[in-house]
Design an enzyme around this catalytic site. Structure first.
Site, PDB file in Angstrom:
ATOM      1  N   HIS A  63       8.397   8.583   4.024  1.00  0.00           N
ATOM      2  CA  HIS A  63       7.267   9.626   4.082  1.00  0.00           C
ATOM      3  C   HIS A  63       7.633  11.115   3.620  1.00  0.00           C
ATOM      4  O   HIS A  63       6.869  11.716   4.381  1.00  0.00           O
ATOM      5  CB  HIS A  63       6.721   9.490   5.476  1.00  0.00           C
ATOM      6  CG  HIS A  63       6.143   8.265   5.969  1.00  0.00           C
ATOM      7  ND1 HIS A  63       5.085   7.940   6.869  1.00  0.00           N
ATOM      8  CD2 HIS A  63       6.525   6.919   5.606  1.00  0.00           C
ATOM      9  CE1 HIS A  63       4.947   6.687   6.905  1.00  0.00           C
ATOM     10  NE2 HIS A  63       5.741   5.884   6.266  1.00  0.00           N
ATOM     11  N   ASP A 110       0.763  -1.430  -0.015  1.00  0.00           N
ATOM     12  CA  ASP A 110      -0.106  -0.082   0.074  1.00  0.00           C
ATOM     13  C   ASP A 110       0.841   1.274   0.107  1.00  0.00           C
ATOM     14  O   ASP A 110       1.989   1.192   0.260  1.00  0.00           O
ATOM     15  CB  ASP A 110      -0.987   0.098   1.109  1.00  0.00           C
ATOM     16  CG  ASP A 110      -0.327  -0.070   2.559  1.00  0.00           C
ATOM     17  OD1 ASP A 110       0.965  -0.753   2.746  1.00  0.00           O
ATOM     18  OD2 ASP A 110      -0.657   0.213   3.495  1.00  0.00           O
ATOM     19  N   GLU A 125      -0.602  -2.042   5.155  1.00  0.00           N
ATOM     20  CA  GLU A 125       0.379  -1.943   6.603  1.00  0.00           C
ATOM     21  C   GLU A 125       0.321  -0.351   7.027  1.00  0.00           C
ATOM     22  O   GLU A 125       0.594  -0.236   8.311  1.00  0.00           O
ATOM     23  CB  GLU A 125       1.852  -2.293   5.972  1.00  0.00           C
ATOM     24  CG  GLU A 125       2.480  -2.362   7.253  1.00  0.00           C
ATOM     25  CD  GLU A 125       3.100  -0.978   7.853  1.00  0.00           C
ATOM     26  OE1 GLU A 125       3.664  -0.801   8.830  1.00  0.00           O
ATOM     27  OE2 GLU A 125       3.363   0.040   6.835  1.00  0.00           O
ATOM     28  N   GLU A 126       0.090   0.658   6.297  1.00  0.00           N
ATOM     29  CA  GLU A 126       0.210   1.919   6.641  1.00  0.00           C
ATOM     30  C   GLU A 126      -1.033   2.274   7.470  1.00  0.00           C
ATOM     31  O   GLU A 126      -0.820   3.551   8.164  1.00  0.00           O
ATOM     32  CB  GLU A 126       0.354   2.804   5.406  1.00  0.00           C
ATOM     33  CG  GLU A 126       1.700   2.736   4.647  1.00  0.00           C
ATOM     34  CD  GLU A 126       2.876   3.293   5.223  1.00  0.00           C
ATOM     35  OE1 GLU A 126       2.617   3.619   6.540  1.00  0.00           O
ATOM     36  OE2 GLU A 126       4.067   3.007   4.621  1.00  0.00           O
TER      37      GLU A 126
END
Length: 389
Positions: A362, A79, A137-138
């Site tokens: 990020h 993801d 996962e995020e």
């Protein structure tokens, strides 16, 4: 190992193509409809037993060699994040506001390539292999737990995974013994009082003052409750309330995160937080509501399997440096797999300042040194190939 190196070189260009395709077409957590189809198309001709939509959008592909063999699982997530890609590269994200800013595209490209290599070399394997392609996962609650509940680990004896890292240079495998990631929890505290005029605070019950006091008191938890030889973080990162300079609001909202490794430490933090909140209610005559969200558990590596991973790379071609590093206070839902079966999670370095690749995860300019993909595939393949030797 020479054959493995030849396979990796032969497939590297296609692996880069897969990674770049995913980078250009990212999808957010729980919305990976196109990505899961793309992954299936990449592995559907390898002779694997593939289950789709496992626990949601996940895929589980099994390479069955012998029912009497042990089974090793390898996992990658796929993801993306709600970040605008600001890189000036041909493979920049084509989806406004969505980007692979953590390297999950690389994880998936490496696992697809690993599946291709191991499927072609199945006669050399002394273990069965399960390839877990995990969604979401995020974003809490994550995809790992749902995939486990839907049978992703059925029959699995060990599990391994790797995360690319811009902290470490290409050719580095970084590992952490015991705890590698913290339990990552979130909290929201609503402090309700009685609004009023800023010039007449005696007629109101001021939630701003109560909230400010709460922020200060919460900072005493780590310094005065947690054993100084253990780790914890209590961070209040948001304070929302009020709409005008001369109006005392009815309520304010505090939000933050708590990070711990050991359950006993987490229990102590929660006990003290509860006591501080109740004390504030009494002292300021406010009403407080705590909404506590338990995130991913702490990730605890199995040191025996970590040793296996390290020793499997003693004659590696692409992994040049194997080094131990301290744990991270970040969170990772690979922890759920390790609660069920022994295994380990480690970093694959993809930092290369000479190529301008040194931005953190990020970040809108995050990228990877794609030569680092070779070391990731070498690690995963070697871990499997060394079982039974």
């Amino acid at each position: 190992m020479m054959k493995l190196q030849q396979d990796i070189e032969r497939l590297h260009e296609e692996m880069v193509h897969i990674r770049r395709h995913m980078h250009m077409h990212p999808e957010l957590s729980f919305k990976e409809a196109e990505t899961k189809g793309y992954i299936y198309n990449q592995i559907s001709d390898l002779g694997l037993d593939i289950r789709r939509d496992v626990g949601g959008n996940g895929l589980v592909a099994r390479l069955n060699i012998n029912d009497d063999f042990r089974t090793v699982a390898l996992r990658a997530d796929f993801d993306a994040l709600p970040i605008q890609d600001e890189k000036d590269v041909p493979y920049r994200s084509t989806v406004p506001g969505v980007m692979h800013a953590c390297g999950h595209d690389a994880h998936t490209a490496m696992l697809i390539t690993t599946a291709r290599i191991l499927a072609a070399r199945k006669d050399d394997l002394k273990v069965n292999v399960v390839f877990i392609f995990q969604h979401a996962e995020e974003m809490l609650p994550g995809g790992a737990q749902a995939m486990i509940e839907d049978g992703a680990l059925d029959g699995v004896d060990y599990i391994f995974g790797t995360h690319v890292s811009s902290l470490y240079p290409t050719g580095t495998l970084s590992y952490t013994k015991d705890f590698a990631y913290a339990a990552a929890d979130a909290f929201t505290i609503t402090v309700a009082g009685r609004g009023g005029h800023g010039a007449e605070p005696h007629e109101a019950i001021d939630p701003v003052v109560a909230g400010a006091s709460l922020v200060q008191q919460l900072q005493s938890i780590v310094s005065r409750t947690v054993d100084s030889l253990k780790s914890a973080v209590v961070t209040t990162s948001m304070f929302n309330g009020g709409s005008s300079f001369n109006v005392i609001p009815n309520a304010v909202e505090l939000r933050g995160t708590i990070r711990t490794f050991e359950q006993s430490v987490k229990d102590d933090v929660l006990r003290r937080m509860d006591g501080i909140i109740k004390g504030s209610e009494s002292s300021f005559e406010v009403t407080c509501n705590l909404d506590y969200q338990h995130g991913y558990p702490a990730l605890l590596n199995n040191n025996s399997q970590l040793d296996h991973a390290r020793h499997s790379l003693e004659d590696a071609a692409y992994v040049k440096i194997i080094e131990e590093n301290p744990p991270s206070m970040g969170g990772e839902d690979f922890a759920y797999y390790l609660e069920k079966v022994p295994g380990c999670y480690f970093y694959t370095g993809v930092r290369n300042p000479e190529k301008g690749i040194n931005h953190p995860h990020h970040h809108p300019l995050f990228d990877i040194d794609e030569d680092g993909l070779k070391a990731g595939v070498e690690s995963l393949c070697s871990i499997v190939l060394k079982f039974g030797e």
